[in-house]
Write a protein that holds these residues in place. Structure first.
Motif, PDB file in Angstrom:
ATOM      1  N   ALA A  79       0.854  -0.989  -0.022  1.00 63.80           N
ATOM      2  CA  ALA A  79      -0.105   0.040   0.014  1.00 63.80           C
ATOM      3  C   ALA A  79       0.970   1.312   0.056  1.00 63.80           C
ATOM      4  O   ALA A  79       1.339   1.464   0.961  1.00 63.80           O
ATOM      5  CB  ALA A  79      -0.826  -0.070   1.180  1.00 63.80           C
ATOM      6  N   LEU A  80       1.286   1.891  -1.228  1.00 63.45           N
ATOM      7  CA  LEU A  80       1.918   2.983  -1.223  1.00 63.45           C
ATOM      8  C   LEU A  80       0.953   4.124  -1.021  1.00 63.45           C
ATOM      9  O   LEU A  80       0.035   4.426  -1.620  1.00 63.45           O
ATOM     10  CB  LEU A  80       2.571   3.126  -2.600  1.00 63.45           C
ATOM     11  CG  LEU A  80       3.717   2.621  -3.201  1.00 63.45           C
ATOM     12  CD1 LEU A  80       3.368   0.995  -3.089  1.00 63.45           C
ATOM     13  CD2 LEU A  80       4.284   3.024  -4.311  1.00 63.45           C
ATOM     14  N   ILE A  81       1.140   4.840   0.087  1.00 63.95           N
ATOM     15  CA  ILE A  81       0.235   5.841   0.862  1.00 63.95           C
ATOM     16  C   ILE A  81       1.096   7.120   0.892  1.00 63.95           C
ATOM     17  O   ILE A  81       2.292   7.218   1.279  1.00 63.95           O
ATOM     18  CB  ILE A  81      -0.200   5.363   2.128  1.00 63.95           C
ATOM     19  CG1 ILE A  81      -1.175   4.196   1.964  1.00 63.95           C
ATOM     20  CG2 ILE A  81      -0.886   6.794   2.726  1.00 63.95           C
ATOM     21  CD1 ILE A  81      -1.402   3.598   3.134  1.00 63.95           C
ATOM     22  N   LEU A 139      -3.464   2.428  -6.211  1.00 60.90           N
ATOM     23  CA  LEU A 139      -4.155   1.115  -6.848  1.00 60.90           C
ATOM     24  C   LEU A 139      -3.922   0.786  -8.217  1.00 60.90           C
ATOM     25  O   LEU A 139      -3.717   1.890  -8.950  1.00 60.90           O
ATOM     26  CB  LEU A 139      -5.846   1.059  -6.562  1.00 60.90           C
ATOM     27  CG  LEU A 139      -5.892   1.088  -4.993  1.00 60.90           C
ATOM     28  CD1 LEU A 139      -7.459   1.126  -4.762  1.00 60.90           C
ATOM     29  CD2 LEU A 139      -5.517   0.081  -4.290  1.00 60.90           C
ATOM     30  N   ALA A 140      -3.653  -0.485  -8.605  1.00 61.36           N
ATOM     31  CA  ALA A 140      -3.459  -0.799 -10.060  1.00 61.36           C
ATOM     32  C   ALA A 140      -4.519  -1.353 -10.437  1.00 61.36           C
ATOM     33  O   ALA A 140      -5.058  -2.305  -9.821  1.00 61.36           O
ATOM     34  CB  ALA A 140      -2.365  -1.648 -10.106  1.00 61.36           C
ATOM     35  N   ARG A 141      -5.449  -0.916 -11.554  1.00 62.54           N
ATOM     36  CA  ARG A 141      -6.372  -1.828 -12.231  1.00 62.54           C
ATOM     37  C   ARG A 141      -5.854  -3.092 -12.972  1.00 62.54           C
ATOM     38  O   ARG A 141      -5.285  -2.834 -13.755  1.00 62.54           O
ATOM     39  CB  ARG A 141      -7.063  -1.043 -13.236  1.00 62.54           C
ATOM     40  CG  ARG A 141      -8.285  -1.537 -13.816  1.00 62.54           C
ATOM     41  CD  ARG A 141      -9.252  -0.479 -14.313  1.00 62.54           C
ATOM     42  NE  ARG A 141     -10.444  -1.099 -14.776  1.00 62.54           N
ATOM     43  CZ  ARG A 141     -11.643  -1.297 -13.951  1.00 62.54           C
ATOM     44  NH1 ARG A 141     -11.585  -0.908 -12.635  1.00 62.54           N
ATOM     45  NH2 ARG A 141     -12.817  -1.711 -14.110  1.00 62.54           N
ATOM     46  N   HIS A 181      -1.411  -4.817 -15.677  1.00 60.60           N
ATOM     47  CA  HIS A 181      -2.195  -4.012 -15.243  1.00 60.60           C
ATOM     48  C   HIS A 181      -2.536  -2.821 -16.365  1.00 60.60           C
ATOM     49  O   HIS A 181      -1.548  -2.553 -17.170  1.00 60.60           O
ATOM     50  CB  HIS A 181      -2.110  -3.054 -14.199  1.00 60.60           C
ATOM     51  CG  HIS A 181      -1.591  -3.951 -12.904  1.00 60.60           C
ATOM     52  ND1 HIS A 181      -0.484  -4.792 -12.716  1.00 60.60           N
ATOM     53  CD2 HIS A 181      -2.486  -4.564 -11.861  1.00 60.60           C
ATOM     54  CE1 HIS A 181      -0.471  -5.560 -11.413  1.00 60.60           C
ATOM     55  NE2 HIS A 181      -1.744  -5.274 -10.907  1.00 60.60           N
ATOM     56  N   THR A 182      -3.623  -2.125 -16.368  1.00 61.55           N
ATOM     57  CA  THR A 182      -4.166  -1.254 -17.352  1.00 61.55           C
ATOM     58  C   THR A 182      -4.223   0.213 -16.668  1.00 61.55           C
ATOM     59  O   THR A 182      -4.220   1.123 -17.813  1.00 61.55           O
ATOM     60  CB  THR A 182      -5.593  -1.645 -18.024  1.00 61.55           C
ATOM     61  OG1 THR A 182      -6.433  -1.614 -16.915  1.00 61.55           O
ATOM     62  CG2 THR A 182      -5.441  -2.720 -18.681  1.00 61.55           C
ATOM     63  N   ALA A 183      -4.106   0.476 -15.556  1.00 61.96           N
ATOM     64  CA  ALA A 183      -4.188   1.830 -15.041  1.00 61.96           C
ATOM     65  C   ALA A 183      -3.737   1.831 -13.675  1.00 61.96           C
ATOM     66  O   ALA A 183      -3.734   0.661 -12.824  1.00 61.96           O
ATOM     67  CB  ALA A 183      -5.578   2.315 -15.032  1.00 61.96           C
ATOM     68  N   LEU A 184      -3.116   3.222 -13.315  1.00 63.77           N
ATOM     69  CA  LEU A 184      -2.578   3.238 -11.879  1.00 63.77           C
ATOM     70  C   LEU A 184      -3.693   4.460 -11.446  1.00 63.77           C
ATOM     71  O   LEU A 184      -3.787   5.499 -12.295  1.00 63.77           O
ATOM     72  CB  LEU A 184      -1.275   3.719 -11.822  1.00 63.77           C
ATOM     73  CG  LEU A 184      -0.214   2.547 -12.075  1.00 63.77           C
ATOM     74  CD1 LEU A 184       1.139   2.978 -11.869  1.00 63.77           C
ATOM     75  CD2 LEU A 184      -0.339   1.491 -10.932  1.00 63.77           C
ATOM     76  N   ARG A 185      -3.982   4.478 -10.188  1.00 67.95           N
ATOM     77  CA  ARG A 185      -4.729   5.799  -9.739  1.00 67.95           C
ATOM     78  C   ARG A 185      -4.781   5.931  -8.179  1.00 67.95           C
ATOM     79  O   ARG A 185      -4.441   4.859  -7.215  1.00 67.95           O
ATOM     80  CB  ARG A 185      -6.077   5.613  -9.997  1.00 67.95           C
ATOM     81  CG  ARG A 185      -7.332   6.683  -9.658  1.00 67.95           C
ATOM     82  CD  ARG A 185      -8.448   6.692 -10.125  1.00 67.95           C
ATOM     83  NE  ARG A 185      -9.400   7.001  -9.236  1.00 67.95           N
ATOM     84  CZ  ARG A 185     -10.585   6.829  -9.048  1.00 67.95           C
ATOM     85  NH1 ARG A 185     -11.209   5.719  -9.616  1.00 67.95           N
ATOM     86  NH2 ARG A 185     -11.281   7.188  -8.099  1.00 67.95           N
ATOM     87  N   TRP A 186      -4.705   7.008  -7.667  1.00 65.58           N
ATOM     88  CA  TRP A 186      -4.558   7.354  -6.453  1.00 65.58           C
ATOM     89  C   TRP A 186      -6.000   7.363  -5.689  1.00 65.58           C
ATOM     90  O   TRP A 186      -6.960   8.126  -6.442  1.00 65.58           O
ATOM     91  CB  TRP A 186      -3.540   8.621  -5.989  1.00 65.58           C
ATOM     92  CG  TRP A 186      -2.410   8.596  -6.242  1.00 65.58           C
ATOM     93  CD1 TRP A 186      -1.530   8.909  -7.318  1.00 65.58           C
ATOM     94  CD2 TRP A 186      -1.405   7.980  -5.514  1.00 65.58           C
ATOM     95  NE1 TRP A 186      -0.397   8.492  -7.482  1.00 65.58           N
ATOM     96  CE2 TRP A 186      -0.074   8.153  -6.276  1.00 65.58           C
ATOM     97  CE3 TRP A 186      -1.378   7.507  -4.215  1.00 65.58           C
ATOM     98  CZ2 TRP A 186       1.182   7.655  -5.824  1.00 65.58           C
ATOM     99  CZ3 TRP A 186      -0.075   7.031  -3.539  1.00 65.58           C
ATOM    100  CH2 TRP A 186       1.166   7.230  -4.108  1.00 65.58           C
ATOM    101  N   PHE A 187      -6.345   6.743  -4.779  1.00 66.13           N
ATOM    102  CA  PHE A 187      -7.620   6.538  -4.190  1.00 66.13           C
ATOM    103  C   PHE A 187      -7.444   7.218  -2.782  1.00 66.13           C
ATOM    104  O   PHE A 187      -6.771   6.809  -1.897  1.00 66.13           O
ATOM    105  CB  PHE A 187      -8.130   5.214  -4.044  1.00 66.13           C
ATOM    106  CG  PHE A 187      -8.558   4.721  -5.204  1.00 66.13           C
ATOM    107  CD1 PHE A 187     -10.121   4.673  -5.469  1.00 66.13           C
ATOM    108  CD2 PHE A 187      -7.690   4.257  -6.400  1.00 66.13           C
ATOM    109  CE1 PHE A 187     -10.277   4.089  -6.737  1.00 66.13           C
ATOM    110  CE2 PHE A 187      -8.147   3.704  -7.494  1.00 66.13           C
ATOM    111  CZ  PHE A 187      -9.404   3.454  -7.682  1.00 66.13           C
ATOM    112  N   THR A 188      -8.577   8.096  -2.360  1.00 69.16           N
ATOM    113  CA  THR A 188      -8.705   8.458  -1.105  1.00 69.16           C
ATOM    114  C   THR A 188      -9.816   7.477  -0.241  1.00 69.16           C
ATOM    115  O   THR A 188     -10.139   6.623  -0.861  1.00 69.16           O
ATOM    116  CB  THR A 188      -9.383   9.740  -0.902  1.00 69.16           C
ATOM    117  OG1 THR A 188     -10.759   9.774  -1.644  1.00 69.16           O
ATOM    118  CG2 THR A 188      -8.672  10.967  -1.675  1.00 69.16           C
ATOM    119  N   ALA A 189      -9.754   7.688   1.084  1.00 62.53           N
ATOM    120  CA  ALA A 189     -10.522   6.677   1.854  1.00 62.53           C
ATOM    121  C   ALA A 189     -12.084   6.686   1.152  1.00 62.53           C
ATOM    122  O   ALA A 189     -12.724   5.744   1.197  1.00 62.53           O
ATOM    123  CB  ALA A 189     -10.680   7.091   3.292  1.00 62.53           C
TER     124      ALA A 189
END
Length: 133
Positions: A8-10, A17-19, A100-108
């Protein structure tokens, strides 16, 4: 039972997260933490470092064990997941390869709304990690 090491890279209150590719056998098109299988002769931390570099071009520099769980979903694909909280790394995360097809940063808040996490048990653990930040 296979073992998987994931990180978990925070940073800045978000987790990367990676799709997963639609071609993946388990959990296609779902968001997951970067990582992969622990190979013979490796421990989970070694696998974490190797996988993050191979698949995302980052070298973890500081991490803590966050916990582990067994996923039995989907049937026939049981695995033990070792989760690490990574709060310092070298390099900029990028997609390498076709897993994987995408990377994205997600908040809680975004994690709470995202129903397509792989494996499903990941959501609760990610929320705990993000709320500690």
């Amino acid at each position: 039972m296979p073992e998987i090491a994931i990180g978990a890279l925070i940073g800045n209150g978000s987790v990367l997260l990676a799709r997963r590719s639609s071609e993946r056998r388990t959990h296609p098109d779902r968001w997951s933490l970067p990582g992969g299988h622990v190979e013979d002769g490796e421990d989970a931390e070694t696998a974490l470092r190797r996988e993050l570099l191979e698949e995302f071009g980052v070298t973890p520099q500081r991490w803590l064990f966050a916990g582990k769980f067994v996923s039995e979903s989907p049937p026939g694909a049981s695995a033990i997941f070792h989760v690490y909280h990574v709060d310092r790394w070298q390099g900029s995360p990028r997609l390498i390869g076709d897993e994987h097809t995408a990377l994205r940063w997600f908040t809680a808040a975004e994690i709470e709304c995202e129903a397509k996490l792989a494996p499903p048990q990941l959501g609760e653990m990610l929320l705990k990690l993000l709320r500690r930040e």
